[in-house]
Enzyme design. Structure first.
Site, short mmCIF file in Angstrom:
data_model
loop_
_atom_site.label_atom_id
_atom_site.label_comp_id
_atom_site.label_asym_id
_atom_site.label_seq_id
_atom_site.Cartn_x
_atom_site.Cartn_y
_atom_site.Cartn_z
N ALA A 8 0.82 -1.21 0.00
CA ALA A 8 0.00 0.00 0.00
C ALA A 8 0.85 1.26 0.00
CB ALA A 8 -0.95 0.01 1.20
N GLY A 9 2.04 1.15 -0.56
CA GLY A 9 2.88 2.33 -0.73
C GLY A 9 2.39 3.18 -1.88
N ARG A 81 13.99 2.35 -4.09
CA ARG A 81 15.37 2.82 -4.27
C ARG A 81 15.58 4.18 -3.62
NH1 ARG A 81 17.95 3.04 -10.00
NH2 ARG A 81 15.88 3.63 -10.72
N ASN A 94 14.56 -7.58 -1.40
CA ASN A 94 13.26 -7.67 -2.04
C ASN A 94 12.94 -9.09 -2.50
OD1 ASN A 94 12.63 -5.06 -1.54
ND2 ASN A 94 12.80 -4.33 -3.64
N HIS A 174 14.84 -4.40 -16.93
CA HIS A 174 14.40 -3.11 -16.40
C HIS A 174 15.54 -2.53 -15.56
CE1 HIS A 174 11.75 0.04 -15.17
NE2 HIS A 174 11.69 -0.35 -13.90
#
EC number: 1.1.1.37
Length: 310
Positions: A8-9, A81, A94, A174
């Site tokens: 929920a960031g 980051r 992570n 990515h």
């Protein structure tokens, strides 16, 4: 349709709200480990419904049981980051989070489509694929959609034209090794190379590769979230409406482009069952070598997680 967002960031909450506003699901679940955060944000979103004119039910939770029978699960959980950090710096921390999240969601949803946003993206997608044991078509990484959007926006800014007329895509991992494919980039059908010098194109390509870091350096504490959330929801929209969109996404390649058993960004067709086809486009020698080099970086990082995933 039930869609769960893990985390929920900024990215997760923004994506959940966008999902509701676009009415992509009757039920939207926002889950986070911090008590009160998902509940409060979900309630705030729900109360915007009469203004945004949507009827999606949104609720926040700390309990994975509430994610039961989800059709699509968007994973955004993990550390963000900070200035000076690469996406790879987040690897072990992570990976541990994504492993646990995947194990928990699979206890309650038997056959969801998982869309990964957590960084380092391609590696986290691999972690979720291994732990979920889902078919490769149902575990997808959001990377190329975001990177392509950045490339397109920089081109539109440079040429002072509408973003709607920019067609471009970015392949590869990515990260700094991503591969913007210039020869397939056009503005309303006009090749980019006819409108910009090679020097300027190289500058835009470099800015695209550093696009995430540029935002991190501005924010100081945090990373991009509006564009990543919008990119993930574009993928969800393609699945929900079975649009057969051609989008660059991280998927498990099985021989395409001379690569095997690695998650990497390539053009795919996305529909109701996830990835329906990997498209092999013609790349020149330099582009193909760059793509394979990008994949080798992902492979190397994945090999460091063997003990964690065993």
């Amino acid at each position: 349709m039930k869609i769960t967002v893990i985390g929920a960031g900024h990215v997760g909450a923004t994506a959940a709200h966008r999902i509701a506003e676009m009415q992509l699901a009757k039920e939207v679940v926002l889950l986070d480990i911090v008590e009160g955060i998902p509940q409060g944000k979900a309630l705030d979103m729900y109360e915007s419904g009469p203004i945004g004119l949507f009827d999606s039910k949104i609720y926040g939770t700390n309990d994975y049981q509430d994610t039961a029978d989800s059709d699509i699960i968007l994973i955004t959980a993990g550390m963000a980051r900070k200035p000076g950090m690469s996406r790879e710096d987040l690897l072990l921390k992570n990976a541990t989070i994504v492993k646990e999240v995947t194990d928990r969601i699979m206890q309650y949803s038997s056959n969801p489509i998982i869309i990964m946003v957590s960084n380092p993206l391609d590696i986290m997608t691999y972690v979720s694929y291994v732990r979920s044991k889902l078919p490769k078509e149902r575990v997808i990484g959001m990377a190329g959609v975001l990177d392509s959007a950045r490339f397109r926006s920089f081109i539109a800014e440079e040429l002072n034209v509408s973003m709607k007329d920019i067609n471009a895509f970015v392949l590869g991992g990515h990260g700094d090794s991503m591969v913007p494919v210039v020869k397939y980039t056009n503005i309303a059908g006009i090749p980019l190379t006819e409108l910009l010098s090679q020097e300027k194109i190289d500058s835009l390509v470099d800015r695209t590769r550093k696009g995430g870091a540029e935002i991190v350096n501005y924010l100081k504490d945090g990373s991009a979230y509006y564009a990543p959330a919008a990119s993930a929801v574009e993928m969800i929209d393609a699945i929900v409406h079975d649009r057969k969109r051609i989008l660059p996404c991280s998927t498990l390649v099985t021989g395409q482009y001379g690569m095997d058993n690695v998650f990497i960004g390539v053009p795919v067709k996305i529909g109701k069952n996830g990835i329906e086809e990997v498209l092999e486009i013609n790349l020149d020698t330099a582009e193909l070598e760059a793509l394979r080099q990008s994949a080798s970086i992902v492979e190397s990082n994945c090999s460091n997680l063997a003990d964690l995933l065993s």
